[in-house]
Enzyme design. Structure first.
Site, PDB file in Angstrom:
ATOM      1  N   LYS A 122       1.920  -3.996  -4.177  1.00 36.68           N
ATOM      2  CA  LYS A 122       0.834  -4.157  -5.149  1.00 36.68           C
ATOM      3  C   LYS A 122       0.938  -5.509  -5.854  1.00 36.68           C
ATOM      4  O   LYS A 122      -0.042  -6.249  -5.962  1.00 36.68           O
ATOM      5  CB  LYS A 122       0.888  -3.030  -6.177  1.00 36.68           C
ATOM      6  CG  LYS A 122       0.907  -1.619  -5.601  1.00 36.68           C
ATOM      7  CD  LYS A 122      -0.366  -1.267  -4.895  1.00 36.68           C
ATOM      8  CE  LYS A 122      -0.420   0.215  -4.524  1.00 36.68           C
ATOM      9  NZ  LYS A 122       0.656   0.663  -3.631  1.00 36.68           N
ATOM     10  N   LYS A 157      -3.378   2.494  -9.743  1.00 40.39           N
ATOM     11  CA  LYS A 157      -2.460   2.627  -8.619  1.00 40.39           C
ATOM     12  C   LYS A 157      -1.018   2.628  -9.120  1.00 40.39           C
ATOM     13  O   LYS A 157      -0.632   1.782  -9.929  1.00 40.39           O
ATOM     14  CB  LYS A 157      -2.613   1.453  -7.639  1.00 40.39           C
ATOM     15  CG  LYS A 157      -4.007   1.274  -7.061  1.00 40.39           C
ATOM     16  CD  LYS A 157      -4.039   0.051  -6.149  1.00 40.39           C
ATOM     17  CE  LYS A 157      -5.417  -0.208  -5.588  1.00 40.39           C
ATOM     18  NZ  LYS A 157      -5.418  -1.404  -4.710  1.00 40.39           N
ATOM     19  N   ARG A 206      -8.614  -3.817   6.878  1.00 40.33           N
ATOM     20  CA  ARG A 206      -7.196  -4.038   7.124  1.00 40.33           C
ATOM     21  C   ARG A 206      -7.095  -5.214   8.086  1.00 40.33           C
ATOM     22  O   ARG A 206      -7.516  -5.120   9.241  1.00 40.33           O
ATOM     23  CB  ARG A 206      -6.556  -2.784   7.714  1.00 40.33           C
ATOM     24  CG  ARG A 206      -5.181  -2.998   8.366  1.00 40.33           C
ATOM     25  CD  ARG A 206      -4.126  -3.625   7.458  1.00 40.33           C
ATOM     26  NE  ARG A 206      -3.844  -2.875   6.268  1.00 40.33           N
ATOM     27  CZ  ARG A 206      -2.925  -1.914   6.182  1.00 40.33           C
ATOM     28  NH1 ARG A 206      -2.227  -1.581   7.248  1.00 40.33           N
ATOM     29  NH2 ARG A 206      -2.700  -1.313   5.026  1.00 40.33           N
ATOM     30  N   ARG A 220     -11.654   0.203   7.546  1.00 37.41           N
ATOM     31  CA  ARG A 220     -11.221   1.583   7.328  1.00 37.41           C
ATOM     32  C   ARG A 220     -12.217   2.253   6.385  1.00 37.41           C
ATOM     33  O   ARG A 220     -12.458   1.763   5.273  1.00 37.41           O
ATOM     34  CB  ARG A 220      -9.815   1.620   6.736  1.00 37.41           C
ATOM     35  CG  ARG A 220      -8.777   0.909   7.590  1.00 37.41           C
ATOM     36  CD  ARG A 220      -7.377   1.090   7.049  1.00 37.41           C
ATOM     37  NE  ARG A 220      -7.276   0.620   5.673  1.00 37.41           N
ATOM     38  CZ  ARG A 220      -6.162   0.690   4.946  1.00 37.41           C
ATOM     39  NH1 ARG A 220      -5.066   1.210   5.463  1.00 37.41           N
ATOM     40  NH2 ARG A 220      -6.137   0.229   3.705  1.00 37.41           N
ATOM     41  N   ARG A 228     -10.261   7.412  -0.764  1.00 32.86           N
ATOM     42  CA  ARG A 228      -9.233   6.548  -0.190  1.00 32.86           C
ATOM     43  C   ARG A 228      -9.505   6.348   1.293  1.00 32.86           C
ATOM     44  O   ARG A 228      -9.879   7.285   1.992  1.00 32.86           O
ATOM     45  CB  ARG A 228      -7.847   7.158  -0.422  1.00 32.86           C
ATOM     46  CG  ARG A 228      -7.481   7.277  -1.889  1.00 32.86           C
ATOM     47  CD  ARG A 228      -6.265   8.144  -2.112  1.00 32.86           C
ATOM     48  NE  ARG A 228      -6.512   9.532  -1.730  1.00 32.86           N
ATOM     49  CZ  ARG A 228      -5.601  10.498  -1.795  1.00 32.86           C
ATOM     50  NH1 ARG A 228      -4.378  10.229  -2.233  1.00 32.86           N
ATOM     51  NH2 ARG A 228      -5.901  11.732  -1.427  1.00 32.86           N
ATOM     52  N   ASP A 268      -5.091  -5.850   2.718  1.00 30.65           N
ATOM     53  CA  ASP A 268      -6.278  -5.046   2.485  1.00 30.65           C
ATOM     54  C   ASP A 268      -7.269  -5.855   1.652  1.00 30.65           C
ATOM     55  O   ASP A 268      -6.903  -6.411   0.603  1.00 30.65           O
ATOM     56  CB  ASP A 268      -5.918  -3.747   1.764  1.00 30.65           C
ATOM     57  CG  ASP A 268      -5.005  -2.862   2.606  1.00 30.65           C
ATOM     58  OD1 ASP A 268      -5.015  -3.017   3.842  1.00 30.65           O
ATOM     59  OD2 ASP A 268      -4.294  -2.025   2.021  1.00 30.65           O
ATOM     60  N   GLU A 276      -4.156  -5.563  -1.613  1.00 31.04           N
ATOM     61  CA  GLU A 276      -2.751  -5.260  -1.348  1.00 31.04           C
ATOM     62  C   GLU A 276      -2.237  -6.116  -0.205  1.00 31.04           C
ATOM     63  O   GLU A 276      -3.013  -6.553   0.655  1.00 31.04           O
ATOM     64  CB  GLU A 276      -2.551  -3.775  -0.976  1.00 31.04           C
ATOM     65  CG  GLU A 276      -2.737  -2.814  -2.128  1.00 31.04           C
ATOM     66  CD  GLU A 276      -2.268  -1.406  -1.782  1.00 31.04           C
ATOM     67  OE1 GLU A 276      -1.454  -1.252  -0.854  1.00 31.04           O
ATOM     68  OE2 GLU A 276      -2.728  -0.463  -2.458  1.00 31.04           O
ATOM     69  N   ASN A 278       0.710  -5.514   2.599  1.00 33.82           N
ATOM     70  CA  ASN A 278       1.622  -4.508   3.143  1.00 33.82           C
ATOM     71  C   ASN A 278       2.650  -5.177   4.048  1.00 33.82           C
ATOM     72  O   ASN A 278       2.280  -5.792   5.055  1.00 33.82           O
ATOM     73  CB  ASN A 278       0.826  -3.466   3.926  1.00 33.82           C
ATOM     74  CG  ASN A 278      -0.172  -2.726   3.044  1.00 33.82           C
ATOM     75  OD1 ASN A 278       0.162  -1.730   2.438  1.00 33.82           O
ATOM     76  ND2 ASN A 278      -1.394  -3.233   2.966  1.00 33.82           N
TER      77      ASN A 278
END
Length: 314
Positions: A122, A157, A206, A220, A228, A268, A276, A278
């Site tokens: 995050k 979050k 993504r 997504r 979500r 993202d 974000e 990842n």
């Protein structure tokens, strides 16, 4: 190649990114080994691991063990993939400390364990606030309430959350806002509050990156009754293209990713904003190939072949 991951029995052969990497490595003639991060040990200052040789087929879902697990020096593997799913707890941190001790002249860990440890998924995005939504990180519930009242609709979050865990939605004037903020900050934990982006109604992108360069992206889209977009929560993956906003974000973060040794990354993006980064076990490469055709996984393994320690530049 050694793959540190969760049990193979739990992996979905047609969805799991680590499975796809193992399958491609095997198809290109590499020996593939499986281990859990819990199998790591230090002997003196030398990282060792209990690893088991495994064959992952080019089609179908059945893997085959090719021998018993045995203790090996981690640095004996030119490429080690750290693909254990969160939670990012003490055991995960300990694994990164051990993996930092491998001999870099013999072994490359992907992603770099120090880089992974420093990159909260995050907070890392906020190194680049110019490409992020308006964001507040705090444990102060009064500040969070003021943020919600100012911006109207906010996503909350957990900083330790993963795979969609702990995401809450807050709105100005809603009933139960105080209780929601308490749930978002249990025992004084900080949370991240981001202004809700209306484009999220259509899903999030993504984008998979290899050494700072885009492999491609999937959109997504959340399922019915869910906000979500995570695929394991009923979301679906649709074809999408990278636009100029996406490429601007990639250009903004690429050099820092490389500096931190974060080679294989999933970012993202919603409405041209980075939400974000990842770095632990980013997913989506099989969905990408479903829509764009084969090639992304091969690019990743080819990069490993070209950048393994001791390989001379072509």
């Amino acid at each position: 190649m050694l793959f540190l991951m969760d049990p193979l029995e739990k992996a979905a052969p047609d969805k799991d990114t680590t499975w796809a990497l193992m399958r491609e490595a095997r198809a290109r003639g590499h020996a593939t080994f499986f281990a859990s991060a819990d199998d790591l040990s230090l002997e003196g200052g030398t990282p060792v691991i209990r690893a088991r040789p495994v064959a992952v087929p080019t089609s179908g879902g059945a893997f085959r063990w090719e021998g018993e697990a045995s203790w090996r020096e981690v640095s004996g593997f030119p490429i080690v993939w750290l693909r254990t799913d969160p939670p990012f707890d003490d055991r995960y941190v300990e694994a990164t400390w051990i993996l930092e001790r491998v001999d870099p002249a013999r072994c490359r860990v992907l992603n770099d364990p120090a880089g992974v440890r420093a990159a909260n998924e995050k907070l890392y995005a906020l190194r680049f606030p110019e490409v992020c939504p308006t964001t507040l990180v705090t444990a102060d519930r009064a500040r969070l309430r003021a943020f919600v009242e100012e911006h109207g609709e906010v996503v909350l979050k957990s900083l330790a959350g993963y795979a969609g865990e702990g995401i809450l939605f807050a709105q100005r004037g809603m009933r139960g806002l105080n209780a929601l903020l308490e749930a978002a900050t249990p025992r004084g934990a900080r949370c991240e509050a981001q202004v809700y982006l209306p484009e999220a109604a259509a899903g999030d992108k993504r984008i998979l990156l290899l050494d700072g360069e885009p492999l491609g992206a999937v959109l997504r889209v959340h399922g019915a009754g869910e906000e979500r977009n995570n695929l394991h929560l009923g979301g679906s993956a649709a074809r999408t293209a990278l636009d100029e906003d996406d490429l601007r974000i990639v250009r903004t973060i690429a050099s820092q990713l490389r500096a931190d040794g974060l080679v294989f990354v999933g970012i993202d993006v919603i409405g041209g904003k980075l939400t974000e980064v990842n770095v632990t076990s980013p997913t989506g490469i099989q969905e990408l190939e479903e829509h764009e055709g084969r090639g992304a996984v091969a690019r990743v393994i080819a990069w490993c072949e070209q950048n393994a320690p001791g390989v001379r530049p072509a």
